[in-house]
Design a protein around this motif. Sequence first.
Motif, PDB file in Angstrom:
ATOM      1  N   GLY A  14       0.802  -1.207   0.000  1.00 47.05           N
ATOM      2  CA  GLY A  14       0.000   0.000   0.000  1.00 47.05           C
ATOM      3  C   GLY A  14       0.845   1.272   0.000  1.00 47.05           C
ATOM      4  O   GLY A  14       2.027   1.261   0.357  1.00 47.05           O
ATOM      5  N   ALA A  15       0.226   2.378  -0.405  1.00 41.84           N
ATOM      6  CA  ALA A  15       0.934   3.644  -0.524  1.00 41.84           C
ATOM      7  C   ALA A  15       0.942   4.404   0.796  1.00 41.84           C
ATOM      8  O   ALA A  15      -0.060   4.457   1.505  1.00 41.84           O
ATOM      9  CB  ALA A  15       0.292   4.496  -1.605  1.00 41.84           C
ATOM     10  N   SER A  16       2.074   4.987   1.090  1.00 41.33           N
ATOM     11  CA  SER A  16       2.222   5.858   2.255  1.00 41.33           C
ATOM     12  C   SER A  16       2.497   7.293   1.827  1.00 41.33           C
ATOM     13  O   SER A  16       1.877   8.229   2.325  1.00 41.33           O
ATOM     14  CB  SER A  16       3.370   5.356   3.134  1.00 41.33           C
ATOM     15  N   ALA A  17       3.416   7.462   0.868  1.00 44.40           N
ATOM     16  CA  ALA A  17       3.812   8.777   0.366  1.00 44.40           C
ATOM     17  C   ALA A  17       3.505   8.861  -1.130  1.00 44.40           C
ATOM     18  O   ALA A  17       3.309   7.830  -1.786  1.00 44.40           O
ATOM     19  CB  ALA A  17       5.310   8.983   0.606  1.00 44.40           C
TER      20      ALA A  17
ATOM     21  N   GLY B 111      -5.873  17.842 -11.970  1.00 38.40           N
ATOM     22  CA  GLY B 111      -5.331  18.681 -10.902  1.00 38.40           C
ATOM     23  C   GLY B 111      -4.048  18.116 -10.321  1.00 38.40           C
ATOM     24  O   GLY B 111      -3.013  18.080 -10.971  1.00 38.40           O
ATOM     25  N   GLN B 112      -4.122  17.658  -9.059  1.00 35.76           N
ATOM     26  CA  GLN B 112      -2.965  17.080  -8.375  1.00 35.76           C
ATOM     27  C   GLN B 112      -2.332  15.996  -9.243  1.00 35.76           C
ATOM     28  O   GLN B 112      -3.004  15.094  -9.721  1.00 35.76           O
ATOM     29  CB  GLN B 112      -3.420  16.492  -7.040  1.00 35.76           C
ATOM     30  N   GLN B 113      -1.007  16.076  -9.421  1.00 36.85           N
ATOM     31  CA  GLN B 113      -0.366  15.239 -10.428  1.00 36.85           C
ATOM     32  C   GLN B 113      -0.418  13.748 -10.146  1.00 36.85           C
ATOM     33  O   GLN B 113      -0.370  12.955 -11.087  1.00 36.85           O
ATOM     34  CB  GLN B 113       1.090  15.670 -10.614  1.00 36.85           C
ATOM     35  N   PHE B 114      -0.477  13.334  -8.891  1.00 30.05           N
ATOM     36  CA  PHE B 114      -0.524  11.891  -8.663  1.00 30.05           C
ATOM     37  C   PHE B 114      -1.938  11.389  -8.419  1.00 30.05           C
ATOM     38  O   PHE B 114      -2.139  10.207  -8.150  1.00 30.05           O
ATOM     39  CB  PHE B 114       0.427  11.480  -7.527  1.00 30.05           C
ATOM     40  N   ASN B 115      -2.943  12.277  -8.521  1.00 31.62           N
ATOM     41  CA  ASN B 115      -4.324  11.814  -8.508  1.00 31.62           C
ATOM     42  C   ASN B 115      -4.541  10.830  -9.655  1.00 31.62           C
ATOM     43  O   ASN B 115      -4.060  11.045 -10.775  1.00 31.62           O
ATOM     44  CB  ASN B 115      -5.286  12.988  -8.686  1.00 31.62           C
TER      45      ASN B 115
ATOM     46  N   THR C 209      -2.192  -0.185  -4.599  1.00 28.87           N
ATOM     47  CA  THR C 209      -2.923  -1.389  -4.195  1.00 28.87           C
ATOM     48  C   THR C 209      -3.827  -1.108  -2.990  1.00 28.87           C
ATOM     49  O   THR C 209      -4.740  -1.868  -2.695  1.00 28.87           O
ATOM     50  CB  THR C 209      -1.952  -2.525  -3.824  1.00 28.87           C
ATOM     51  N   GLY C 210      -3.548  -0.027  -2.291  1.00 30.86           N
ATOM     52  CA  GLY C 210      -4.286   0.344  -1.091  1.00 30.86           C
ATOM     53  C   GLY C 210      -3.472   1.376  -0.334  1.00 30.86           C
ATOM     54  O   GLY C 210      -2.538   1.983  -0.881  1.00 30.86           O
ATOM     55  N   TYR C 211      -3.788   1.566   0.924  1.00 28.54           N
ATOM     56  CA  TYR C 211      -3.104   2.553   1.750  1.00 28.54           C
ATOM     57  C   TYR C 211      -2.322   1.865   2.868  1.00 28.54           C
ATOM     58  O   TYR C 211      -2.755   0.844   3.389  1.00 28.54           O
ATOM     59  CB  TYR C 211      -4.112   3.528   2.362  1.00 28.54           C
ATOM     60  N   ASP C 212      -1.183   2.449   3.229  1.00 26.81           N
ATOM     61  CA  ASP C 212      -0.368   1.921   4.317  1.00 26.81           C
ATOM     62  C   ASP C 212       0.168   3.113   5.123  1.00 26.81           C
ATOM     63  O   ASP C 212       1.145   3.736   4.720  1.00 26.81           O
ATOM     64  CB  ASP C 212       0.780   1.076   3.758  1.00 26.81           C
ATOM     65  N   SER C 213      -0.486   3.437   6.211  1.00 28.44           N
ATOM     66  CA  SER C 213      -0.118   4.606   7.024  1.00 28.44           C
ATOM     67  C   SER C 213       0.082   5.838   6.143  1.00 28.44           C
ATOM     68  O   SER C 213       1.147   6.473   6.164  1.00 28.44           O
ATOM     69  CB  SER C 213       1.165   4.318   7.813  1.00 28.44           C
ATOM     70  N   PRO C 214      -0.923   6.211   5.341  1.00 36.42           N
ATOM     71  CA  PRO C 214      -0.745   7.300   4.387  1.00 36.42           C
ATOM     72  C   PRO C 214      -0.532   8.650   5.073  1.00 36.42           C
ATOM     73  O   PRO C 214      -1.170   8.962   6.074  1.00 36.42           O
ATOM     74  CB  PRO C 214      -2.054   7.288   3.597  1.00 36.42           C
TER      75      PRO C 214
ATOM     76  N   ALA D 189      -0.747  14.007   2.341  1.00 36.04           N
ATOM     77  CA  ALA D 189      -0.781  14.225   0.895  1.00 36.04           C
ATOM     78  C   ALA D 189      -1.444  13.077   0.156  1.00 36.04           C
ATOM     79  O   ALA D 189      -1.985  13.259  -0.943  1.00 36.04           O
ATOM     80  CB  ALA D 189       0.637  14.428   0.375  1.00 36.04           C
ATOM     81  N   VAL D 190      -1.415  11.888   0.754  1.00 34.69           N
ATOM     82  CA  VAL D 190      -1.963  10.697   0.112  1.00 34.69           C
ATOM     83  C   VAL D 190      -3.371  10.381   0.594  1.00 34.69           C
ATOM     84  O   VAL D 190      -4.237   9.970  -0.196  1.00 34.69           O
ATOM     85  CB  VAL D 190      -1.039   9.479   0.360  1.00 34.69           C
ATOM     86  N   SER D 191      -3.624  10.585   1.869  1.00 30.68           N
ATOM     87  CA  SER D 191      -4.870  10.092   2.466  1.00 30.68           C
ATOM     88  C   SER D 191      -6.125  10.696   1.853  1.00 30.68           C
ATOM     89  O   SER D 191      -7.158  10.036   1.777  1.00 30.68           O
ATOM     90  CB  SER D 191      -4.862  10.352   3.980  1.00 30.68           C
ATOM     91  N   GLY D 192      -6.063  11.908   1.371  1.00 32.77           N
ATOM     92  CA  GLY D 192      -7.272  12.523   0.838  1.00 32.77           C
ATOM     93  C   GLY D 192      -7.385  12.489  -0.667  1.00 32.77           C
ATOM     94  O   GLY D 192      -8.277  13.138  -1.229  1.00 32.77           O
TER      95      GLY D 192
END
Length: 276
Positions: free
Chosen positions: A78-81, A176-180, A185-190, A193-196
């Motif tokens: 999962g993504a954190s950053a 908008g936001q470039q990594f939107n 695969t999911g979230y890992d302690s995001p 900048a990532v959580s929303g």
Amino acid sequence: MSQLYSKKIVGYAAYCISTLAIVTVSQMPRADAASMTFSATGTNPVSGGTSKDLAAKAVFDDSIAGKLTLTLTNTGPGASAPSDVLTGIFWDYAGSPLTNLTLSSAKAPTVIKNNVTTGTNVDLTKVGGKVEWGFAKTIVSSGLGGASGIINKVTQHYGFGTAGFGISPGFNLSGGQQFNYGIITGYDSPNPAVSGRTFVKNSATFVFSGLPTGFDSTKIQNVHFQYGTGLDEPSTYYIAPPPPPKKVPESGATVALGLFALGALRVAKKQPLVSA
């Protein structure tokens, strides 16, 4: 029943079977179609999650005449950053330049925000009227990195992404936001900048049109997976030679029908025209 009548029945049956075999063969996929899979792994030293691993996979398939289908998958944790988010891919083609190649569709089976599904079968070229993933050809150029100011080169001739990466000519993105709509695969302690943000979950499928006659998917090479929003952020590369193509096999039933039809026709030809 006369022998002549029997002869007509045999001949008619042979004709029907032959016709069936011809129709069946005409509906088969191209025998030279190939599926090429490229995968790569790496690490993200600044990831704040429980794992710093990165992993991605790209499957190129040319089984549809004139089209190239690419399924891009994030296979890591999962993504954190933002730099954990798969945002682009670049590649080369060793054959003649693919001058007519264009991106005809980009679909995400599932889109999530904070682990909640917000959309299915989303068109990534028309999200709220915005282009979130774009394609570019002949992109050999230098691109500015992110906040670090490091300049990295993109040497591949073809690529697409959801971030601009400072590349010119670019992907003509209007999101908008470039990594939107990057792939996770999911979230890992995001982090905040990532959580929303909104992301594609697991994979997206891109279809390109304009393949030339004689296109050979085994000539795809130098596949480069890009994460984050700058070329100074993590990248992974498929370095080994491409695996052998997976040929589309002929159906055993079709081959059997064809052989049976030939045999039936031969039998029909050998029957004498004798009446009762």
